[in-house]
Every structure is written in C-alpha cells, then in structure tokens.
Design a protein around this motif. Structure first.
Motif, PDB file in Angstrom:
ATOM      1  N   ASN A  31       0.409  -1.283  -0.355  1.00 29.20           N
ATOM      2  CA  ASN A  31       0.334  -0.634  -0.007  1.00 29.20           C
ATOM      3  C   ASN A  31       0.875   1.659   0.013  1.00 29.20           C
ATOM      4  OD1 ASN A  31      -2.374  -2.149   0.520  1.00 29.20           O
ATOM      5  ND2 ASN A  31      -2.413  -1.046   2.305  1.00 29.20           N
ATOM      6  N   TYR A  33       0.217   5.731   0.031  1.00 35.25           N
ATOM      7  CA  TYR A  33      -0.347   7.046  -0.061  1.00 35.25           C
ATOM      8  C   TYR A  33       0.236   8.249  -0.441  1.00 35.25           C
ATOM      9  CZ  TYR A  33      -2.075   3.027   2.881  1.00 35.25           C
ATOM     10  OH  TYR A  33      -2.914   1.997   3.712  1.00 35.25           O
ATOM     11  N   TYR A  35      -1.201  12.542   0.521  1.00 34.73           N
ATOM     12  CA  TYR A  35      -1.460  13.147   1.414  1.00 34.73           C
ATOM     13  C   TYR A  35      -0.878  14.435   1.533  1.00 34.73           C
ATOM     14  CZ  TYR A  35      -2.108   9.132   4.969  1.00 34.73           C
ATOM     15  OH  TYR A  35      -2.465   7.763   5.604  1.00 34.73           O
ATOM     16  N   GLN A  37      -0.585  18.021   4.228  1.00 41.38           N
ATOM     17  CA  GLN A  37      -1.266  19.001   4.519  1.00 41.38           C
ATOM     18  C   GLN A  37      -0.829  20.135   4.838  1.00 41.38           C
ATOM     19  OE1 GLN A  37       2.276  18.064   8.062  1.00 41.38           O
ATOM     20  NE2 GLN A  37       0.459  17.930   9.605  1.00 41.38           N
ATOM     21  N   LEU A  43      -3.661  16.544   8.056  1.00 37.71           N
ATOM     22  CA  LEU A  43      -3.234  16.003   6.625  1.00 37.71           C
ATOM     23  C   LEU A  43      -4.720  15.214   5.931  1.00 37.71           C
ATOM     24  CD1 LEU A  43      -0.820  13.479   8.496  1.00 37.71           C
ATOM     25  CD2 LEU A  43      -0.158  15.017   6.504  1.00 37.71           C
ATOM     26  N   LEU A  45      -5.957  12.991   2.426  1.00 39.11           N
ATOM     27  CA  LEU A  45      -5.524  11.684   2.125  1.00 39.11           C
ATOM     28  C   LEU A  45      -6.231  11.772   0.409  1.00 39.11           C
ATOM     29  CD1 LEU A  45      -4.275   8.517   2.054  1.00 39.11           C
ATOM     30  CD2 LEU A  45      -6.803   8.011   2.089  1.00 39.11           C
ATOM     31  N   TYR A  48      -4.284   6.425  -2.924  1.00 40.32           N
ATOM     32  CA  TYR A  48      -3.982   6.043  -2.494  1.00 40.32           C
ATOM     33  C   TYR A  48      -3.380   4.412  -3.163  1.00 40.32           C
ATOM     34  CZ  TYR A  48      -8.417   3.874  -0.574  1.00 40.32           C
ATOM     35  OH  TYR A  48      -9.287   3.727  -0.440  1.00 40.32           O
ATOM     36  N   TYR A  50      -3.257   0.242  -4.024  1.00 41.08           N
ATOM     37  CA  TYR A  50      -2.865  -1.387  -2.409  1.00 41.08           C
ATOM     38  C   TYR A  50      -2.506  -1.959  -3.593  1.00 41.08           C
ATOM     39  CZ  TYR A  50      -7.630  -0.681  -0.848  1.00 41.08           C
ATOM     40  OH  TYR A  50      -8.399  -0.319  -0.128  1.00 41.08           O
ATOM     41  N   ASP A  59      -9.779  11.427   0.143  1.00 37.93           N
ATOM     42  CA  ASP A  59     -11.039  11.930   0.838  1.00 37.93           C
ATOM     43  C   ASP A  59     -11.005  13.474  -0.210  1.00 37.93           C
ATOM     44  OD1 ASP A  59     -10.616  11.087   4.058  1.00 37.93           O
ATOM     45  OD2 ASP A  59     -11.584  10.318   2.692  1.00 37.93           O
ATOM     46  N   PHE A  90       2.830  15.040   1.400  1.00 32.02           N
ATOM     47  CA  PHE A  90       3.580  13.384   2.047  1.00 32.02           C
ATOM     48  C   PHE A  90       3.040  12.346   1.678  1.00 32.02           C
ATOM     49  CE2 PHE A  90       5.923  15.225   5.191  1.00 32.02           C
ATOM     50  CZ  PHE A  90       4.821  16.884   5.686  1.00 32.02           C
ATOM     51  N   ALA A 100      -2.916  -1.931  10.251  1.00 31.04           N
ATOM     52  CA  ALA A 100      -2.802  -0.336   9.476  1.00 31.04           C
ATOM     53  C   ALA A 100      -1.791   0.141   9.859  1.00 31.04           C
ATOM     54  CB  ALA A 100      -4.190   0.332   9.139  1.00 31.04           C
ATOM     55  N   GLU A 101       0.085   0.157   9.429  1.00 33.16           N
ATOM     56  CA  GLU A 101       0.205   1.384   9.878  1.00 33.16           C
ATOM     57  C   GLU A 101       1.590   1.277   8.967  1.00 33.16           C
ATOM     58  OE1 GLU A 101       3.604  -0.982  11.842  1.00 33.16           O
ATOM     59  OE2 GLU A 101       4.578   0.487  13.042  1.00 33.16           O
ATOM     60  N   GLN A 102       1.581   2.266   8.915  1.00 29.16           N
ATOM     61  CA  GLN A 102       2.471   3.326   7.738  1.00 29.16           C
ATOM     62  C   GLN A 102       3.480   4.131   8.140  1.00 29.16           C
ATOM     63  OE1 GLN A 102      -0.567   5.737   5.514  1.00 29.16           O
ATOM     64  NE2 GLN A 102      -2.475   4.314   6.002  1.00 29.16           N
ATOM     65  N   PHE A 104       6.411   7.719   6.073  1.00 27.80           N
ATOM     66  CA  PHE A 104       5.666   8.807   5.527  1.00 27.80           C
ATOM     67  C   PHE A 104       7.466   8.865   5.176  1.00 27.80           C
ATOM     68  CE2 PHE A 104       2.169  10.636   6.189  1.00 27.80           C
ATOM     69  CZ  PHE A 104       1.673   9.471   6.618  1.00 27.80           C
TER      70      PHE A 104
END
Lengths: 113, 109
Positions: A31, A33, A35, A37, A43, A45, A48, A50, A59, A90, A100-102, A104
């Motif tokens: 994954n 992503y 973003y 800011q 932040l 989104l 993204y 997969y 969003d 970012f 669900a750990e990201q 950056f």
C-alpha cells in the motif's frame, strides 16, 4: 522501518502547468498513499494504492491523478496546477495483513504561483 | 465527523517534566499509531500500539480498545521533544488511517 523517499523536495510551478510528484519505497509494502498537509486542515488523503496498477480515490481527489507503475513507485500528478494546490505533500507506504501502520517520506513543498 | 480527537491541543512543559497526551476514537479500533512531527518535517512513527501497553525509550503508549482511547506518556521531557504529536487510527477494511489534529508540545529550559 520502511525507507520512503520523495522527489522533488521543493517545487515552484506556474498556474496551469503540469506537476508530477514522485515517491519511492524500498520495503516492498503493497500500500502507498498521498496526503497533503495544510494549516487548519491537518493531513488529508488524496489518493492511495493497493499495489502496482491500482489507484483509489481518497478524501480530496479532485484536481489530482495518481499512478502506480510498480510496487516501489507511486506518483501524484497535477495536470493543471492551481494556487489552491500550494501545500506540503507527503507520501507514505504501509504494510498489509491487517496492520494499518504507515511510514512517511520527507515531504514535498509545492508552491503554485 | 472527526473520527480521532486529541487532547490537549497544546501543552507547555518545563524540561524534565512528564507529558500525557490523549487520543479518543469515534469507533472501535485495534490499529493505533503515534507519530511525531517537527514543523514542516516528516512524520516519524513513534509507536504502533493496537492494544495494551508498549514502551520505546521514554515513550509509553497505552491503548484500551473497549474504551476507544489511547494515550502517550513522555517521561523526563527534553527540549528536543518539542513538536507536534499525532495520533492515528486504522480500520482493517482497507488499511487507511485517520489522523487527529495533533498536540503541540513545547518544552522549555
């Protein structure tokens, strides 16, 4: 920890111009992503992915396109840049398997004049 | 609806004091991550803590799933701890994460 790099780190563009922001990750995360800011908005989104060949809307996708040509690379494309897209962008990569750990990248500061 | 609420919004400490940062969630989650960010800087992952208590150096996070909250305790604060601390929650359905607005920490000498 995943290594996520972004280029360019700083960019000045003109209104109506095309801008491509690039992101590379070396930890084989599925994954990725994008973003932005902004002060007062936190932040948000944009897009993204997969995996290679996939892109999903986040969003705030309007005015942005994304491309994931490979596992390692994920680009954000502004076809017709506008001053409202001035922001810090970012990129992040994340693991799968229910975690669900990201992680950056350092960010790209984009100014659209 | 804001899915992640953080408190306090800002915090000023004297060096060596302890800090307690709070995060609450609008839904049940077992995916909680804490980040640190300097102004204009990269988000640095501090702790991934889906449940229970996890420690990393001077940082301790406690996540209580049934109460939909997580906390980050910073012991013996240092001037270099100044910055913004962000809490994020995830949902297994698509591995997206949702951020709070952050706590701005200032540590004074």
């Amino acid at each position: 920890e995943a290594a996520v790099t972004q280029s360019p780190r700083n960019k000045v563009a003109v209104t109506g111009g095309k801008v491509t922001l690039s992101c590379n990750q070396t930890n084989n995360h599925n994954n990725m992503y994008w973003y932005r800011q902004d002060t007062g908005h936190g932040l948000r989104l944009i897009h993204y992915s997969y995996g290679a060949g996939s892109t999903e809307k986040g969003d705030i996708p309007d005015g942005y396109k994304a491309s994931r040509p490979s596992q390692e690379n994920f680009s954000l494309i502004l076809e017709l840049a506008t001053p409202s897209q001035t922001s810090v962008y970012f990129c992040a990569s994340g693991d799968v398997g229910g975690r669900a750990e990201q992680f950056f990248g350092p960010g790209t500061r984009l100014t659209v004049l | 609806e804001q899915q992640v609420q953080q408190s306090p919004a800002s915090l000023v400490l004297q060096e060596a004091e302890n800090a307690e940062l709070q995060c609450s969630f609008s839904i049940f989650t077992n995916q909680v991550q804490w980040f640190y960010q300097r102004p204009g800087g990269r988000l640095v992952s501090l702790l991934y803590n889906p449940s229970g208590t996890k420690q990393s150096g001077r940082l301790t996070s406690t996540t209580v799933i049934k109460e939909r909250r997580s906390s980050l305790h910073i012991s013996s604060s240092q001037i270099t701890d100044s910055g913004t601390y962000l809490c994020a929650m995830g949902r297994n359905s698509n591995n997206r994460i949702f951020f709070g607005d952050g706590t701005q920490l200032v540590v004074k000498p």
